[in-house]
Design a protein around this motif. Structure first.
Motif, PDB file in Angstrom:
ATOM      1  N   UNK A   7     -71.645  35.390-104.327  1.00  0.00           N
ATOM      2  CA  UNK A   7     -70.809  36.519-103.910  1.00  0.00           C
ATOM      3  C   UNK A   7     -71.654  37.776-103.722  1.00  0.00           C
ATOM      4  N   UNK A   8     -72.523  38.048-104.680  1.00  0.00           N
ATOM      5  CA  UNK A   8     -73.258  39.302-104.663  1.00  0.00           C
ATOM      6  C   UNK A   8     -74.378  39.329-103.619  1.00  0.00           C
ATOM      7  N   UNK A   9     -75.042  38.201-103.456  1.00  0.00           N
ATOM      8  CA  UNK A   9     -76.233  38.239-102.606  1.00  0.00           C
ATOM      9  C   UNK A   9     -76.114  37.410-101.323  1.00  0.00           C
ATOM     10  N   UNK A  10     -75.274  36.373-101.344  1.00  0.00           N
ATOM     11  CA  UNK A  10     -75.413  35.384-100.282  1.00  0.00           C
ATOM     12  C   UNK A  10     -74.234  35.203 -99.351  1.00  0.00           C
ATOM     13  N   UNK A  11     -73.110  35.931 -99.574  1.00  0.00           N
ATOM     14  CA  UNK A  11     -71.936  35.520 -98.831  1.00  0.00           C
ATOM     15  C   UNK A  11     -72.005  35.862 -97.351  1.00  0.00           C
ATOM     16  N   UNK A  12     -72.975  36.661 -96.942  1.00  0.00           N
ATOM     17  CA  UNK A  12     -73.123  36.909 -95.507  1.00  0.00           C
ATOM     18  C   UNK A  12     -73.447  35.617 -94.763  1.00  0.00           C
ATOM     19  N   UNK A  13     -74.047  34.642 -95.480  1.00  0.00           N
ATOM     20  CA  UNK A  13     -74.399  33.376 -94.820  1.00  0.00           C
ATOM     21  C   UNK A  13     -73.156  32.597 -94.405  1.00  0.00           C
ATOM     22  N   UNK A  14     -72.070  32.688 -95.203  1.00  0.00           N
ATOM     23  CA  UNK A  14     -70.837  31.990 -94.835  1.00  0.00           C
ATOM     24  C   UNK A  14     -70.338  32.492 -93.485  1.00  0.00           C
ATOM     25  N   UNK A  71     -83.445  31.495-112.630  1.00  0.00           N
ATOM     26  CA  UNK A  71     -83.856  30.907-111.352  1.00  0.00           C
ATOM     27  C   UNK A  71     -82.816  31.165-110.269  1.00  0.00           C
ATOM     28  N   UNK A  72     -81.538  30.995-110.627  1.00  0.00           N
ATOM     29  CA  UNK A  72     -80.462  31.246-109.661  1.00  0.00           C
ATOM     30  C   UNK A  72     -80.579  32.680-109.144  1.00  0.00           C
ATOM     31  N   UNK A  73     -80.824  33.580-110.095  1.00  0.00           N
ATOM     32  CA  UNK A  73     -80.952  34.991-109.756  1.00  0.00           C
ATOM     33  C   UNK A  73     -82.121  35.208-108.781  1.00  0.00           C
ATOM     34  N   UNK A  74     -83.265  34.591-109.096  1.00  0.00           N
ATOM     35  CA  UNK A  74     -84.444  34.766-108.233  1.00  0.00           C
ATOM     36  C   UNK A  74     -84.186  34.209-106.834  1.00  0.00           C
ATOM     37  N   UNK A  75     -83.529  33.058-106.761  1.00  0.00           N
ATOM     38  CA  UNK A  75     -83.240  32.454-105.458  1.00  0.00           C
ATOM     39  C   UNK A  75     -82.389  33.399-104.620  1.00  0.00           C
ATOM     40  N   UNK A  76     -81.365  33.973-105.235  1.00  0.00           N
ATOM     41  CA  UNK A  76     -80.460  34.850-104.490  1.00  0.00           C
ATOM     42  C   UNK A  76     -81.104  36.190-104.196  1.00  0.00           C
ATOM     43  N   UNK A  77     -81.777  36.723-105.203  1.00  0.00           N
ATOM     44  CA  UNK A  77     -82.338  38.065-105.097  1.00  0.00           C
ATOM     45  C   UNK A  77     -83.414  38.138-104.021  1.00  0.00           C
ATOM     46  N   UNK A  78     -84.192  37.062-103.871  1.00  0.00           N
ATOM     47  CA  UNK A  78     -85.267  37.077-102.874  1.00  0.00           C
ATOM     48  C   UNK A  78     -84.880  36.309-101.617  1.00  0.00           C
ATOM     49  N   UNK A  79     -83.659  35.798-101.578  1.00  0.00           N
ATOM     50  CA  UNK A  79     -83.197  35.098-100.380  1.00  0.00           C
ATOM     51  C   UNK A  79     -83.985  33.834-100.105  1.00  0.00           C
ATOM     52  N   UNK A  80     -84.372  33.107-101.156  1.00  0.00           N
ATOM     53  CA  UNK A  80     -85.233  31.934-100.956  1.00  0.00           C
ATOM     54  C   UNK A  80     -84.566  30.863-100.108  1.00  0.00           C
TER      55      UNK A  80
END
Ligand code: SF4
Lengths: 346, 380
Positions: free
Chosen positions: B366-373, B39-48
């Motif tokens: 780190x891999x998918x979401x750190x642009x949000x920071x 689930x964590x992977x899906x959330x990050x991978x699809x930018x949920x």
């Protein structure tokens, strides 16, 4: 009087240590197998090196090693791959590839028949690309010291006057074009390595792109900032590399990125992301916005670019992130790969 | 990209996102933990995250069986793999997991240990048949989903009378870990856990069913929605959790009814209980010792148990004290709250469990979401 030489028994024989010893057996292997496969006037002279005329313009040179396993895969083998890979490295500079060298490290016991097939497909790939394999080397190592066969190549080509493709030329607003579907090569290799029987056989996209590149350069001229072939590490690595070198970031649209359904399904099964999977017959081009439509149309008109797509743009970004709008409506980064992409277990 | 299209339809996703937006009460927070790394992977991978209102926050739980495997168990595996008589069979994603002092199976392999990457339990059995003069050990790992295949493999080994085959068993159970997150003594040090509901694991539930989660719903008053791994599944599960919260309900609901039944898969459960029994304690990376959360082979199958057969010593390695995994796994902190995040600890050099596998909370961020920071920093 010519010494009596037994012909190579291509059908049943195999490479042994004497074929790398510099003696008669080696000469026999080279002339009997490689020369006939690569056949050209330079090799025929039998020197340790080849002299060739230098064309006007700037020369490019590249070198590469091929250690692919398995050696034969759907859509090609290590030999054709070595030619395509080297030709493409030259072509990405906008250059016309001219000459290649090929060096073979062969494991003792390697079958002549396999070696012949590999050499012949190299010769064929070279002829199709209009390049000549004009020098080479053969070494034989003991059993267990090489995974069957390694090939290393070097290539030279010439860039037409006035053309200078390079990452620092990229500008904010430039378009990102790719020449076709992603991941075909990597999945073709993996499907053989893992003996995974997929419903549709996935064939490697291994191909020489110099002709496509030449047409793109004619259509886009100065508008083409740079090109890159997304081999190991796939599109993700290529775009991250360009982002670092150009000092920009990229924003791409997942929906626009072409992936064959069979490749997507295989990736899904193995827990891999097609953006990271290797390609051997695809290119990414960063193109000025005003030239993008013409270049894209040219790509689509070419058999090796029929699935070409405009997938995004260069943006200003101090962090040089490659960001992707997911087909689902969210956002994410497409980061460098950490380590090798390994299939997940759950 | 087009695949599994029906579960990734953008229009339906937008509809669900709108429903969550309009039904979530802006005055209250909704903090949902997805237990499972898939689930964590899906959330990050699809930018949920981008599709949820600010007050609906997803907390990334213990993740996957690989992340929660403690360094000591990896050290034990490495010791075993280094024995010359052994061919050690592992799944690929375990190869890079760090043991103590940066050791890993990948490095042990480079130094000469005969470690083979396998894709299924069948591969390991085949290797055993092909190498009768060697000892083959399979590194068995996973939640309830991967336990039945291990059980089947042991049955097969028995049937084929394979004398050179055994299993290093690291199977763990999800419900005890969920309980630990809510009530372990560590909470006193880490702080109160604010969780308003769970997204329950899909694959695990295909085996054990939804019934084991009813206890949480009742005992802890937390809603649980069992959800599939497709992004639409997730969005729908989140909406179901929001609704339960709004209606003050705390029930187990099944979003993944296309594969999950209340009682799960009876045959698989039987097979597992025939061969395995509970360990009193099992260590989870980031959570510490969790009672009755791991499985071992029953005595009757001791000859297939590598721990017994090779007299393996239990090794313990303390987690890095600066690592905030414990707090992150429990939803008290976020990856960026850890001093090591992105500096010492990256996917290339993971320190804690959350960075180990791509499904861990820190690795996913780190891999998918750190642009949000950076976006947030710029905005503030
Ligand atoms: S960043 Fe690394 S050390 Fe910090 S909590 Fe995450 S995994 Fe642990």
């Amino acid at each position: 009087m010519k010494a009596h030489q037994r012909k190579l028994d291509i059908k049943n024989g195999c490479v042994d240590l004497s074929h790398g010893s510099g003696g008669r057996a080696m000469a026999q292997l080279i002339s009997g197998l490689f020369h006939s496969a690569f056949g050209n006037e330079w090799l025929a002279r039998g020197n340790d090196q080849s002299a060739f005329d230098v064309a006007a313009g700037r020369m490019v040179m590249t070198t590469d090693g091929y250690v692919v396993s398995p050696l034969f895969f759907p859509g090609g083998n290590i030999g054709s791959l070595a030619v395509h890979g080297t030709v493409n490295d030259i072509a990405m500079a906008g250059a016309r590839p001219l000459y290649l060298s090929a060096s073979f490290i062969i494991e003792e016991g390697f079958r002549f028949s396999d070696l012949k097939m590999i050499a012949e497909s190299m010769g064929e790939a070279a002829r199709a690309a209009g390049v000549h394999i004009i020098t080479g080397d053969t070494k034989v190592v003991e059993r267990g010291k090489a995974d069957g066969l390694f090939i290393s190549t070097a290539g030279v080509g010439v860039v037409p006057d006035g053309l200078d493709l390079s990452a620092e030329k990229a500008r904010v607003g430039d378009r990102v074009l790719i020449s076709g579907t992603l991941g075909d090569h990597g999945v073709a290799i993996m499907s053989k390595r893992q003996n995974l029987a997929f419903e549709t056989e996935i064939v490697s996209d291994s191909a020489s792109l110099h002709d496509l590149v030449a047409k793109m350069v004619t259509a886009g001229g100065e508008g083409i900032r740079l090109m890159r072939d997304p081999t190991r590490g796939g599109l993700a690595a290529a775009l991250n590399e360009i982002a670092q070198q150009s000092g920009l970031g990229f924003r791409v649209q997942e929906e626009a990125i072409p992936v064959k359904p069979g490749v997507a399904a295989a990736c899904e099964l193995l827990g891999l992301d097609p953006l990271y999977v290797a390609n051997e017959g695809k290119l990414v081009a960063i193109v000025a916005p005003e030239a993008a439509a013409a270049v894209l149309a040219t790509m689509r008109a070419h058999p090796l670019g029929c699935d070409a797509a405009d997938i995004g743009e260069a943006v200003a970004d101090d962090h040089h992130f490659v960001q992707m709008a997911t087909s689902f409506g969210g956002g994410r980064i497409v980061d460098w790969l950490s380590g090798e992409q390994l299939p997940r277990i759950c | 990209m087009k695949y599994a299209d029906e579960f990734r339809d953008k229009e339906i996703a937008l509809g669900l996102a709108n429903a969550i937006q309009s039904e979530a009460d802006p005055q209250r927070p909704y903090r949902f933990m997805e237990f499972c790394g898939g689930h964590t992977h899906a959330i990050s991978r699809y930018g949920l995250e981008d599709m949820l209102p600010k007050n609906v926050r997803m907390i990334h739980g213990p993740g996957c069986p690989v992340c929660v495997l403690p360094a000591g168990r990896i050290d034990m595996a490495i010791r075993l793999a280094e024995r010359p008589e052994i061919i050690f069979c592992v799944y690929g994603d375990l190869m890079r997991v760090p043991g103590s002092q940066g050791a890993s199976l990948l490095k042990a392999k480079a130094k000469g240990a005969d470690i083979r990457m396998v894709y299924s339990t069948i591969d390991a059995l085949r290797i055993a048949e092909e190498n009768p003069q060697r000892q083959i050990v399979f590194f068995a790992i996973g939640f309830e989903t991967t336990t039945p295949p291990t059980a089947v493999m042991i049955r097969l080994a028995e049937k084929k009378q394979l004398a050179n085959f055994s299993v290093f068993c690291n199977h763990v159970l999800t419900p005890p870990a969920m309980q630990n997150i809510l009530e372990s003594p560590d909470i006193r040090n880490i702080g109160r856990v604010e969780i308003d509901g769970f997204v329950g694991p899909a694959h695990v539930s295909t085996i054990i069913g939804t019934a084991p989660y009813e206890f949480f719903a009742e005992e802890f008053g937390k809603p649980v929605v069992i959800s599939g791994f497709e992004p639409l599944d997730m969005m729908q599960a989140i909406l179901m959790l929001v609704r339960q919260g709004n209606e003050n309900r705390h029930e187990v609901e099944n979003q993944y009814s296309r594969a999950v039944k209340r009682d799960g898969n009876l045959r698989a459960k039987e097979e597992v209980s025939d061969i395995f029994e509970l360990r009193d304690q099992f260590e989870w990376r980031g959570l510490g010792q969790v009672p009755y959360s791991g499985l071992k082979l029953k005595r009757a199958f001791a000859k297939y148990d590598a721990e017994a057969r090779f007299d393996m010593k239990e090794l313990r390695v303390a987690d890095n004290p600066a690592c905030e995994c414990g707090a992150i796994l429990r939803g008290v902190k976020k990856p960026v709250d850890c001093k090591l995040f992105g500096t010492v600890c990256t996917p290339e050099t993971p320190i804690g469990s959350c960075m180990v596998s791509s499904e861990g909370a820190c690795a996913a961020h780190w891999t998918y979401g750190r642009f949000r920071d950076h976006q947030q920093r710029r905005a503030s």
